[in-house]
Design a protein around this motif. Structure first.
Motif, short mmCIF file in Angstrom:
data_model
loop_
_atom_site.label_atom_id
_atom_site.label_comp_id
_atom_site.label_asym_id
_atom_site.label_seq_id
_atom_site.Cartn_x
_atom_site.Cartn_y
_atom_site.Cartn_z
N GLY A 123 0.82 -1.20 0.00
CA GLY A 123 0.00 0.00 0.00
C GLY A 123 0.85 1.25 0.00
N CYS A 124 0.19 2.41 -0.02
CA CYS A 124 0.91 3.68 -0.04
C CYS A 124 0.11 4.75 0.71
CB CYS A 124 1.14 4.14 -1.49
SG CYS A 124 2.08 5.68 -1.66
N ILE A 125 0.77 5.44 1.61
CA ILE A 125 0.20 6.61 2.26
C ILE A 125 0.83 7.83 1.60
CG2 ILE A 125 0.01 7.93 4.40
CD1 ILE A 125 -0.03 5.30 5.92
N THR A 126 0.01 8.63 0.94
CA THR A 126 0.52 9.75 0.14
C THR A 126 0.44 11.06 0.92
OG1 THR A 126 -1.55 10.50 -0.85
CG2 THR A 126 -0.50 8.56 -1.82
N GLY A 127 1.10 12.07 0.37
CA GLY A 127 0.91 13.42 0.86
C GLY A 127 -0.36 14.00 0.25
N PRO A 128 -0.65 15.28 0.49
CA PRO A 128 -1.90 15.89 0.03
C PRO A 128 -1.99 15.92 -1.50
CG PRO A 128 -0.81 17.26 1.68
CD PRO A 128 0.17 16.22 1.28
N THR A 129 -3.16 15.66 -2.02
CA THR A 129 -3.41 15.75 -3.46
C THR A 129 -3.09 17.16 -3.95
OG1 THR A 129 -5.15 14.08 -3.33
CG2 THR A 129 -5.16 15.54 -5.25
N GLY A 130 -2.40 17.25 -5.06
CA GLY A 130 -2.06 18.54 -5.63
C GLY A 130 -0.66 19.02 -5.27
N LYS A 131 -0.03 18.40 -4.28
CA LYS A 131 1.33 18.76 -3.92
C LYS A 131 2.29 17.97 -4.80
CE LYS A 131 0.73 21.57 -0.39
NZ LYS A 131 -0.71 21.75 -0.47
N ARG A 132 3.21 18.68 -5.45
CA ARG A 132 4.12 18.03 -6.39
C ARG A 132 4.88 16.89 -5.75
NH1 ARG A 132 9.41 18.40 -7.34
NH2 ARG A 132 9.60 20.07 -5.81
N ALA A 133 5.40 17.11 -4.54
CA ALA A 133 6.18 16.06 -3.87
C ALA A 133 5.34 14.81 -3.66
CB ALA A 133 6.72 16.57 -2.54
N ALA A 134 4.09 14.99 -3.24
CA ALA A 134 3.20 13.85 -3.01
C ALA A 134 2.91 13.10 -4.30
CB ALA A 134 1.90 14.33 -2.37
N GLU A 135 2.63 13.84 -5.36
CA GLU A 135 2.26 13.20 -6.62
C GLU A 135 3.45 12.48 -7.25
OE1 GLU A 135 0.50 16.33 -8.88
OE2 GLU A 135 -1.41 16.23 -7.79
N GLU A 136 4.65 13.06 -7.15
CA GLU A 136 5.82 12.41 -7.72
C GLU A 136 6.15 11.11 -6.99
OE1 GLU A 136 9.17 14.98 -7.99
OE2 GLU A 136 8.33 16.15 -9.65
N ARG A 137 6.06 11.11 -5.67
CA ARG A 137 6.37 9.91 -4.90
C ARG A 137 5.34 8.82 -5.16
NH1 ARG A 137 8.25 13.36 0.52
NH2 ARG A 137 9.76 14.60 -0.68
N LEU A 138 4.08 9.21 -5.28
CA LEU A 138 3.03 8.25 -5.63
C LEU A 138 3.27 7.68 -7.03
CD1 LEU A 138 0.33 6.80 -5.12
CD2 LEU A 138 -0.83 8.89 -5.91
N ALA A 139 3.68 8.53 -7.96
CA ALA A 139 3.96 8.06 -9.33
C ALA A 139 5.09 7.05 -9.33
CB ALA A 139 4.31 9.25 -10.23
#
Length: 339
Positions: free
Chosen positions: A180-196
């Protein structure tokens, strides 16, 4: 208190000659230079920083806007900035915006009133106040990983997608298939890049990304705890979780402990940032290292380069993340039923 006139009188030279010796703005013979330096030492003369700044239009002071220096990640980057400023003879004015747009704008105005030579920006909410920067196009700016990417300022960035891949590939290498993955807030570049990066690693390994095993957090302790609690409510649980930053990972550890689950026996965890606290947790946290001191130092060097050459092309510098393996991740010894 001695003045430049006193130094000139004792050295038997003009005040302009003293100024040239101090600022190295013109050749002065060794003999006269020695007389001036001797007079300075005798009189314990200290040049006025304010007067010098007015003359050369520089204060040798930098500003830094940061979401909060209380967060260990930001605090460690700030330490890197402060150390580099000290090494180069610069002062630093630090402003905590605390995620408040109005405070961000007010802090920027204050820094400009203090005539800082340039500003390092490291604010998660900076995109909300980006217009304030548009009003001062001549102010040298550097984005230290966090901020509005369309601002056009020099950027020091973390390779978040690569880091997310490293974390997920590590868990896959340990035999985990339900990740699984716990992400940062939607719309934050750092969160989206790590999820990608997480998604890319799962796809490359031929593993399914289950939407119910992706929980959004807020990069803070409480958000990590709440996100892990939601994952634990699922009828089927992952055997390992990549957490988007170490602060959320600490919260996730708390949620697992409250549920009576052990790490890594019941669930492996990998964090991101490798803050100093990570090594002292129980269990010590496996994490993706961001070179925080280097990020801070590079931000200062890049800002000073921009100040010296304001018309040079925009610079985008990317730091390379590394995996730091500790106790919170372990091999999946035997397949087990989920739930």
């Amino acid at each position: 208190m001695a003045t430049i006139k006193d130094v000139a009188k004792l050295a038997r030279v003009s005040t302009s000659t003293v100024s040239h010796v101090l600022n190295k703005t013109r050749f002065v013979s060794p003999e006269i230079t020695e007389r001036v330096e001797s007079a300075i030492e005798t009189l314990h003369y200290a040049p006025s920083a304010l007067a010098r700044s007015l003359k050369v239009n520089q204060t040798r002071t930098l500003g830094m806007l940061v979401t909060t220096s209380a967060n260990p990640f930001f605090a460690e980057v700030v330490q890197g900035v402060e150390q580099r400023c000290f090494e180069l003879g610069y002062s630093l004015v630090l402003c905590n915006t605390r995620g408040d747009k109005a405070r961000l704008n007010a802090s920027m105005e204050m820094l400009l009133q203090k005539r800082v030579d340039g500003v390092i920006l490291m604010c998660t909410q900076a995109h909300l106040g980006a217009k304030v920067f548009d009003r001062y196009p001549s102010v040298p700016l550097v984005l230290a990983d966090w901020g509005p990417m369309d601002l056009g300022a020099d950027l020091i960035q973390d390779s978040g997608q690569q880091g997310g891949r490293l974390a997920t590939e590590h868990l896959i290498s340990l035999g985990h298939r339900h990740i699984g993955c716990i992400t940062g807030p939607t719309g934050k570049r750092a969160a989206e890049e790590r999820l990608a990066g997480y998604r890319a690693a799962m796809e490359q390994a031929g593993l399914a990304v289950r939407p119910e095993w992706i929980a959004e957090g807020d990069f803070e302790l409480a958000g990590g705890k709440a996100a892990m609690a939601r994952l634990l409510e699922r009828s089927e649980r992952p055997t390992a979780v990549f957490v988007g930053n170490d602060m959320m990972a600490v919260g996730a550890l708390r949620a697992l402990a409250d549920a009576g689950l052990k790490v890594p026996q019941d669930m492996s965890l990998v964090g991101y940032d490798n803050i100093e606290l990570a090594r002292y947790l129980v269990p010590a946290l496996t994490s993706i290292e961001q070179p925080k001191a280097r990020l801070g130092a590079l931000a200062v060097d890049t800002l000073l380069a921009r100040i010296q050459a304001p018309d040079s092309p925009r610079r985008v510098l990317t730091l390379t993340p590394e995996l730091v393996v500790r106790e919170s991740s372990a091999a999946l010894a035997i397949p087990r039923r989920l739930g």
